[in-house]
Design a protein around this motif. Structure first.
Motif, PDB file in Angstrom:
ATOM      1  N   ARG A 164       0.839  -1.217   0.000  1.00 56.96           N
ATOM      2  CA  ARG A 164       0.000   0.000   0.000  1.00 56.96           C
ATOM      3  C   ARG A 164       0.864   1.252   0.000  1.00 56.96           C
ATOM      4  O   ARG A 164       0.642   2.180  -0.789  1.00 56.96           O
ATOM      5  N   MET A 165       1.866   1.302   0.863  1.00 59.59           N
ATOM      6  CA  MET A 165       2.697   2.499   0.952  1.00 59.59           C
ATOM      7  C   MET A 165       3.699   2.593  -0.188  1.00 59.59           C
ATOM      8  O   MET A 165       4.004   3.689  -0.662  1.00 59.59           O
ATOM      9  N   LEU A 166       4.190   1.445  -0.655  1.00 60.18           N
ATOM     10  CA  LEU A 166       5.070   1.448  -1.821  1.00 60.18           C
ATOM     11  C   LEU A 166       4.337   2.039  -3.020  1.00 60.18           C
ATOM     12  O   LEU A 166       4.902   2.832  -3.783  1.00 60.18           O
ATOM     13  N   THR A 167       3.078   1.679  -3.169  1.00 54.06           N
ATOM     14  CA  THR A 167       2.261   2.190  -4.275  1.00 54.06           C
ATOM     15  C   THR A 167       2.206   3.711  -4.257  1.00 54.06           C
ATOM     16  O   THR A 167       2.357   4.369  -5.297  1.00 54.06           O
ATOM     17  N   LYS A 168       1.988   4.277  -3.105  1.00 50.83           N
ATOM     18  CA  LYS A 168       1.901   5.737  -2.988  1.00 50.83           C
ATOM     19  C   LYS A 168       3.240   6.391  -3.334  1.00 50.83           C
ATOM     20  O   LYS A 168       3.285   7.436  -4.003  1.00 50.83           O
ATOM     21  N   SER A 169       4.322   5.788  -2.884  1.00 48.12           N
ATOM     22  CA  SER A 169       5.648   6.340  -3.174  1.00 48.12           C
ATOM     23  C   SER A 169       5.951   6.292  -4.665  1.00 48.12           C
ATOM     24  O   SER A 169       6.488   7.246  -5.236  1.00 48.12           O
ATOM     25  N   VAL A 170       5.622   5.167  -5.305  1.00 46.79           N
ATOM     26  CA  VAL A 170       5.835   5.040  -6.741  1.00 46.79           C
ATOM     27  C   VAL A 170       4.977   6.043  -7.504  1.00 46.79           C
ATOM     28  O   VAL A 170       5.429   6.696  -8.454  1.00 46.79           O
ATOM     29  N   ALA A 171       3.724   6.201  -7.067  1.00 45.19           N
ATOM     30  CA  ALA A 171       2.810   7.142  -7.728  1.00 45.19           C
ATOM     31  C   ALA A 171       3.355   8.565  -7.682  1.00 45.19           C
ATOM     32  O   ALA A 171       3.356   9.280  -8.698  1.00 45.19           O
ATOM     33  N   LEU A 172       3.830   8.973  -6.518  1.00 46.18           N
ATOM     34  CA  LEU A 172       4.343  10.337  -6.375  1.00 46.18           C
ATOM     35  C   LEU A 172       5.643  10.519  -7.145  1.00 46.18           C
ATOM     36  O   LEU A 172       5.869  11.565  -7.767  1.00 46.18           O
ATOM     37  N   ASN A 184      -1.605   2.568  -8.624  1.00 45.43           N
ATOM     38  CA  ASN A 184      -2.681   2.433  -7.646  1.00 45.43           C
ATOM     39  C   ASN A 184      -2.696   1.024  -7.067  1.00 45.43           C
ATOM     40  O   ASN A 184      -2.168   0.090  -7.675  1.00 45.43           O
ATOM     41  N   SER A 185      -3.319   0.876  -5.916  1.00 42.83           N
ATOM     42  CA  SER A 185      -3.421  -0.442  -5.296  1.00 42.83           C
ATOM     43  C   SER A 185      -4.878  -0.882  -5.195  1.00 42.83           C
ATOM     44  O   SER A 185      -5.780  -0.064  -5.046  1.00 42.83           O
ATOM     45  N   ILE A 186      -5.086  -2.197  -5.285  1.00 47.23           N
ATOM     46  CA  ILE A 186      -6.398  -2.805  -5.119  1.00 47.23           C
ATOM     47  C   ILE A 186      -6.386  -3.618  -3.826  1.00 47.23           C
ATOM     48  O   ILE A 186      -5.424  -4.340  -3.545  1.00 47.23           O
ATOM     49  N   HIS A 187      -7.466  -3.488  -3.052  1.00 50.94           N
ATOM     50  CA  HIS A 187      -7.540  -4.146  -1.734  1.00 50.94           C
ATOM     51  C   HIS A 187      -8.776  -5.033  -1.666  1.00 50.94           C
ATOM     52  O   HIS A 187      -9.836  -4.607  -1.211  1.00 50.94           O
TER      53      HIS A 187
END
Length: 257
Positions: A164-172, A184-187
């Motif tokens: 989840r947090m890796l996704t946000k870092s990659v996105a930014l 984005n991540s799917i949960h």
């Protein structure tokens, strides 16, 4: 509707479960799909790729924990289809043990597949997308276990929370660099897959375990692979062009409690 017409997608863990459902739906919506999975599942992966239609599918063996495999998979993708637009980091595993019973080796294995594999996928997909000039979409399959505590599957929850947090870092990172690549991540909650079947069987009382899973979901039933595939198509398509660093939660209301 051909919502992803002309796009090329690579799907990890594509030989079955969520991966095969997503591969088939992406192909139905116009994408070319590289189906990847471990060498041991090659026959299943080849069957999925063949089911996508003439010229629409390609199977490439890929152990997501090995960087050399990722480099080779990207090279095959670009050589065969000429570009990469979508990466679905779907491959995953779980060991149903709590903190006291889980070994260090088991902890490391779950994180290697569920987290290191996603890291390597993001890293190599960004390079391939930039090389082919794609405005790409990276989709990381996390879990409701990445949003809530999971005492009986501690390593799985830890790895999925990190995704989840890796996704946000990659996105930014991609946004600030101006790459035009979204992440984005799917949960998902419990979905009707082999992994959920194995989790139920590990309890010693599969029917009871499945009933408990269903009761944990306010809507009262387990999800289906296509429930996740629909979300994948949306995130892969240009319909989601303003969505990055976000969490797509498909949990039947579990996290609303």
């Amino acid at each position: 509707m051909k919502r992803v017409e002309g796009k090329v997608a690579l799907v990890t863990g594509g030989a079955g479960g969520l991966g095969s459902a997503a591969a088939r739906m992406l192909a139905r919506e116009g994408a070319k799909v590289v189906v990847t999975d471990r060498k041991e599942r090659e026959q299943d992966g080849l069957a999925v790729a063949a089911s996508l239609g003439d010229g629409a599918g390609l199977f490439v063996p890929l152990d997501v924990t090995k960087e050399a495999d990722w480099a080779a998979a990207m090279e095959r993708t670009l050589a065969h289809f000429g570009r990469l637009d979508v990466l679905l980091n779907n491959a995953g595993m779980g060991i149903p043990k709590d903190i006291e019973s889980l070994s260090l080796e088991e902890w490391r294995l779950v994180h290697a597949v569920n987290l290191d594999g996603v890291f390597l996928g993001c890293k190599h997909a960004i390079k391939a997308m930039r090389q082919s000039g794609a405005k790409g979409s990276i989709i990381n399959v996390s879990s409701v276990a990445g949003l809530q505590g999971t005492p009986t599957i501690v390593a799985y929850g830890s790895a999925k929370g990190a995704v989840r947090m890796l996704t946000k870092s990659v996105a930014l990172h991609c946004a600030y660099k101006g790459y035009g690549i979204r992440c984005n991540s799917i949960h998902p909650t419990f979905i009707e897959t082999d992994m959920v079947d194995a989790l139920a069987k590990s309890s010693g009382a599969p029917a009871k375990a499945r009933a408990n899973m269903a009761r944990s979901i306010p809507l009262g039933h387990l999800g289906e692979p296509d429930d996740i595939a629909h979300a994948v198509v949306y995130l892969a398509s240009d319909e989601s062009k303003l969505m990055t660093g976000a969490e797509f939660v498909l949990d039947g209301g579990a996290t609303a409690q």
